[in-house]
Design a protein around this motif. Sequence first.
Motif, PDB file in Angstrom:
ATOM      1  N   ILE A   8      47.984 100.246  -9.169  1.00 49.15           N
ATOM      2  CA  ILE A   8      46.669 100.683  -8.099  1.00 49.15           C
ATOM      3  C   ILE A   8      46.338  99.211  -7.044  1.00 49.15           C
ATOM      4  O   ILE A   8      46.408  99.638  -5.779  1.00 49.15           O
ATOM      5  CB  ILE A   8      45.544 101.012  -8.862  1.00 49.15           C
ATOM      6  CG1 ILE A   8      45.623 102.308  -9.585  1.00 49.15           C
ATOM      7  CG2 ILE A   8      44.267 101.035  -7.749  1.00 49.15           C
ATOM      8  CD1 ILE A   8      45.952 103.370  -8.656  1.00 49.15           C
ATOM      9  N   ARG A   9      46.601  98.113  -7.677  1.00 51.96           N
ATOM     10  CA  ARG A   9      46.075  97.064  -6.742  1.00 51.96           C
ATOM     11  C   ARG A   9      47.451  96.923  -5.754  1.00 51.96           C
ATOM     12  O   ARG A   9      46.972  96.385  -4.565  1.00 51.96           O
ATOM     13  CB  ARG A   9      45.941  95.646  -7.472  1.00 51.96           C
ATOM     14  CG  ARG A   9      44.424  95.782  -8.153  1.00 51.96           C
ATOM     15  CD  ARG A   9      44.181  94.715  -8.794  1.00 51.96           C
ATOM     16  NE  ARG A   9      44.782  94.501 -10.095  1.00 51.96           N
ATOM     17  CZ  ARG A   9      46.014  93.375 -10.298  1.00 51.96           C
ATOM     18  NH1 ARG A   9      46.348  92.788  -9.252  1.00 51.96           N
ATOM     19  NH2 ARG A   9      46.574  93.517 -11.550  1.00 51.96           N
TER      20      ARG A   9
ATOM     21  N   ILE B 136      41.917 110.370  -8.200  1.00 53.67           N
ATOM     22  CA  ILE B 136      43.075 111.213  -8.947  1.00 53.67           C
ATOM     23  C   ILE B 136      43.599 110.295 -10.068  1.00 53.67           C
ATOM     24  O   ILE B 136      43.789 110.759 -11.269  1.00 53.67           O
ATOM     25  CB  ILE B 136      44.463 111.303  -7.678  1.00 53.67           C
ATOM     26  CG1 ILE B 136      43.979 112.516  -6.905  1.00 53.67           C
ATOM     27  CG2 ILE B 136      45.619 111.991  -8.621  1.00 53.67           C
ATOM     28  CD1 ILE B 136      44.913 113.096  -5.650  1.00 53.67           C
ATOM     29  N   THR B 137      43.780 109.043  -9.853  1.00 56.11           N
ATOM     30  CA  THR B 137      43.959 108.210 -10.985  1.00 56.11           C
ATOM     31  C   THR B 137      42.939 108.375 -12.017  1.00 56.11           C
ATOM     32  O   THR B 137      43.363 108.022 -13.470  1.00 56.11           O
ATOM     33  CB  THR B 137      44.269 106.560 -10.439  1.00 56.11           C
ATOM     34  OG1 THR B 137      45.124 106.673  -9.321  1.00 56.11           O
ATOM     35  CG2 THR B 137      44.808 105.803 -11.648  1.00 56.11           C
ATOM     36  N   LYS B 138      41.632 108.100 -11.730  1.00 58.55           N
ATOM     37  CA  LYS B 138      40.758 108.178 -12.847  1.00 58.55           C
ATOM     38  C   LYS B 138      40.636 109.355 -13.668  1.00 58.55           C
ATOM     39  O   LYS B 138      40.580 109.612 -14.701  1.00 58.55           O
ATOM     40  CB  LYS B 138      39.380 107.993 -12.008  1.00 58.55           C
ATOM     41  CG  LYS B 138      38.023 107.783 -13.209  1.00 58.55           C
ATOM     42  CD  LYS B 138      38.492 106.393 -13.712  1.00 58.55           C
ATOM     43  CE  LYS B 138      37.473 106.211 -14.859  1.00 58.55           C
ATOM     44  NZ  LYS B 138      37.583 104.917 -15.502  1.00 58.55           N
ATOM     45  N   PHE B 139      40.836 110.757 -12.867  1.00 55.82           N
ATOM     46  CA  PHE B 139      41.107 111.865 -13.336  1.00 55.82           C
ATOM     47  C   PHE B 139      42.316 111.692 -14.591  1.00 55.82           C
ATOM     48  O   PHE B 139      42.104 112.222 -15.481  1.00 55.82           O
ATOM     49  CB  PHE B 139      41.069 112.938 -12.292  1.00 55.82           C
ATOM     50  CG  PHE B 139      41.588 114.175 -12.862  1.00 55.82           C
ATOM     51  CD1 PHE B 139      40.428 115.146 -13.511  1.00 55.82           C
ATOM     52  CD2 PHE B 139      42.908 114.935 -13.123  1.00 55.82           C
ATOM     53  CE1 PHE B 139      40.632 116.407 -13.982  1.00 55.82           C
ATOM     54  CE2 PHE B 139      43.214 116.114 -13.568  1.00 55.82           C
ATOM     55  CZ  PHE B 139      41.936 116.963 -14.149  1.00 55.82           C
TER      56      PHE B 139
ATOM     57  N   VAL C 279      39.929 107.713   3.278  1.00 52.29           N
ATOM     58  CA  VAL C 279      39.702 109.101   2.440  1.00 52.29           C
ATOM     59  C   VAL C 279      40.887 108.952   1.483  1.00 52.29           C
ATOM     60  O   VAL C 279      40.718 109.306   0.317  1.00 52.29           O
ATOM     61  CB  VAL C 279      39.557 110.386   3.283  1.00 52.29           C
ATOM     62  CG1 VAL C 279      39.955 111.625   2.610  1.00 52.29           C
ATOM     63  CG2 VAL C 279      38.376 110.410   4.241  1.00 52.29           C
ATOM     64  N   THR C 280      42.141 108.525   2.110  1.00 49.67           N
ATOM     65  CA  THR C 280      43.279 108.545   1.192  1.00 49.67           C
ATOM     66  C   THR C 280      43.065 107.543  -0.027  1.00 49.67           C
ATOM     67  O   THR C 280      43.366 108.057  -1.034  1.00 49.67           O
ATOM     68  CB  THR C 280      44.489 108.233   1.983  1.00 49.67           C
ATOM     69  OG1 THR C 280      44.634 109.162   2.985  1.00 49.67           O
ATOM     70  CG2 THR C 280      45.956 108.080   1.176  1.00 49.67           C
ATOM     71  N   ALA C 281      42.514 106.433   0.217  1.00 51.81           N
ATOM     72  CA  ALA C 281      42.173 105.400  -0.803  1.00 51.81           C
ATOM     73  C   ALA C 281      41.408 105.905  -1.933  1.00 51.81           C
ATOM     74  O   ALA C 281      41.452 105.977  -3.078  1.00 51.81           O
ATOM     75  CB  ALA C 281      41.633 104.308  -0.103  1.00 51.81           C
ATOM     76  N   VAL C 282      40.313 106.395  -1.368  1.00 50.34           N
ATOM     77  CA  VAL C 282      39.314 107.197  -2.459  1.00 50.34           C
ATOM     78  C   VAL C 282      39.875 108.214  -3.078  1.00 50.34           C
ATOM     79  O   VAL C 282      39.595 108.369  -4.372  1.00 50.34           O
ATOM     80  CB  VAL C 282      38.132 107.447  -1.421  1.00 50.34           C
ATOM     81  CG1 VAL C 282      37.101 108.635  -2.579  1.00 50.34           C
ATOM     82  CG2 VAL C 282      37.324 106.602  -0.941  1.00 50.34           C
TER      83      VAL C 282
ATOM     84  N   GLU D 259      32.636 102.828 -12.895  1.00 55.93           N
ATOM     85  CA  GLU D 259      34.048 103.401 -13.213  1.00 55.93           C
ATOM     86  C   GLU D 259      35.160 103.464 -12.462  1.00 55.93           C
ATOM     87  O   GLU D 259      36.200 103.182 -12.707  1.00 55.93           O
ATOM     88  CB  GLU D 259      33.693 104.782 -13.693  1.00 55.93           C
ATOM     89  CG  GLU D 259      32.867 104.990 -15.197  1.00 55.93           C
ATOM     90  CD  GLU D 259      32.893 106.618 -15.640  1.00 55.93           C
ATOM     91  OE1 GLU D 259      33.751 107.032 -15.324  1.00 55.93           O
ATOM     92  OE2 GLU D 259      31.926 106.794 -16.190  1.00 55.93           O
ATOM     93  N   ALA D 260      34.850 103.667 -11.154  1.00 58.39           N
ATOM     94  CA  ALA D 260      35.955 103.534 -10.136  1.00 58.39           C
ATOM     95  C   ALA D 260      36.459 102.079  -9.885  1.00 58.39           C
ATOM     96  O   ALA D 260      37.517 102.047  -9.837  1.00 58.39           O
ATOM     97  CB  ALA D 260      35.264 103.959  -8.902  1.00 58.39           C
TER      98      ALA D 260
END
Length: 544
Positions: A349-350, A307-310, A299-302, A403-404
């Motif tokens: 992110i990676r 959040i980064t995408k937003f 859940v944290t990873a998702v 997109e993700a």
Amino acid sequence: MQTSFASMVSLPLLEGVTIWVSVIFVIAGCFEHSLLSSQHIICIVCWFLTQIVIMIWRTVSRLPGSNSTQSSIYRPGVDDGLWCCLLVPLTVLGGITRVYKTQKESHSLDAATLSNDLVFSLISSTTVLSSSRHPCLAFTLVWLLPLSVRLEPVNIVLLVLLCLSSHLCVRRIPVILPKSFSVGEIVVLVQLVSLITWRSVSCLRHLLMGNNTELPQDVSVVAVIGFFSAAMATTAALYFYNNRQPLFFFVTYGVVALVLAFPALYLYLKMDPISWILIYLFTKQKRIFLLLYWLVCSVTAVAVVWITKFDDNRRISRMIQTDSHPLNYIHIKNIAPRTQVESRHSTVIRKYFHFLALGVYAPGLILDVSFLFLGSVVALVVLVLLEAIRVAKVPPLGPVLDEAFRLFVDEKDAGKCIFTHIYLLLGLSAPIWISYSICNTVSLLPLYSGVLSLAVGDTAASVGGSLFGRHKWPGTKKTIEGTLCCVLSQLAFLFLLALLGILALPNVLFLTIAVILVSCYEAFTLQIDNLVLPLLTFALLSVL
């Protein structure tokens, strides 16, 4: 022009030197423990000579990565990576060493099984590297197939079938998925699948003969059956989907997976697979804890991805508001997400996910390795299914996943498929999957190979190189300071585990040499480090 030439020549040379020093290190470790029989020595010598001849031949003939016809199907901007073909046989040799060292009194695997695996890995590695349009394949068969005379007839037939199918896969998969692999990367992947298939068919044959005592633990067989069933289901769903209704894709996947997996699991377990999973899960309380912990991490990873995408979308909106011209609006909307924003966050992110992997895998390795084995295979099945949905653009998840997953894309994802996240999971899990005894309490150090090389070493090299890097290795953007950070972080992590009583460390000098070799390979290779680093680390740590 001179710099470009130095870049092309020096990196493959440095990578090759590192690999061959590692080969000598592993074989010397085997001789030190007196683990090599005469058959093993003959096998390794013939394999050594054959690999050298094939590499020279392919270098001279410039096949397959150099001519204009075939270079377009491989990942651009990298060398062939032919040295990678040595990695899987090294892991098998290291695994054999680990079994003999830690189970001298009671072997879980007999000598014949170990010899069979070594012979298969050596022959397979040479066969997949050969080209049928040149005499390399014939050379391979002439020198190596006679070494399999001690194999049972069934194993010889299986050996030939797997070698031929592996050879076909190495040639055809890059055509089906162009620019997704280098030659070395596809060879490593095919070798791994072939080795797992070899062991799985051997287990199945013992099962049909009613000899369950020679089978590995239940979780290993269950995981292998589940993975291959899911792989066949994914292939069938992609083949028959053809832009039909989304429900058709998921129904096809579910039906094929159940038809293949349920009877095989029922035959092996002698009970309902669902009941077996529930019993296995609730037998130990720590498995419930690990499952809940992994769910929180997922859940944290998702959440981090969204959040980064937003944040990216908000940045793009600001860019659009500052320029109202219609043509510039189109340009910003289509190009900026990829080049100006996402490229800036991709590395961060990676590496965040590399660090998160440490928190996911370390508790599993400490508390319950067998449950981590099963969980990692389930995670791989899920990631492959999500990538299939993304590639096929199956609504409603396909466009959202596309997109993700762009957050994970780097210059190595030049093809249609995005393999970065899958390679990370493979690298972290491969040492557990290919190990002969995952519950051996005497020597668990090799099982930490993925965590050590990727979650600790690779992350430290990236962060340290960005912060302190001043002196670059010849022909690469990676720095000497980053490599030093890679070495120091891995040693510090291992000493911390030893201090906490989790691991017993071997000779510190040899351990340091192994870590230095892995760190140098991380700096010199242009191949997918998530895939190749854990294999080299596993081989080196297994002989300590």
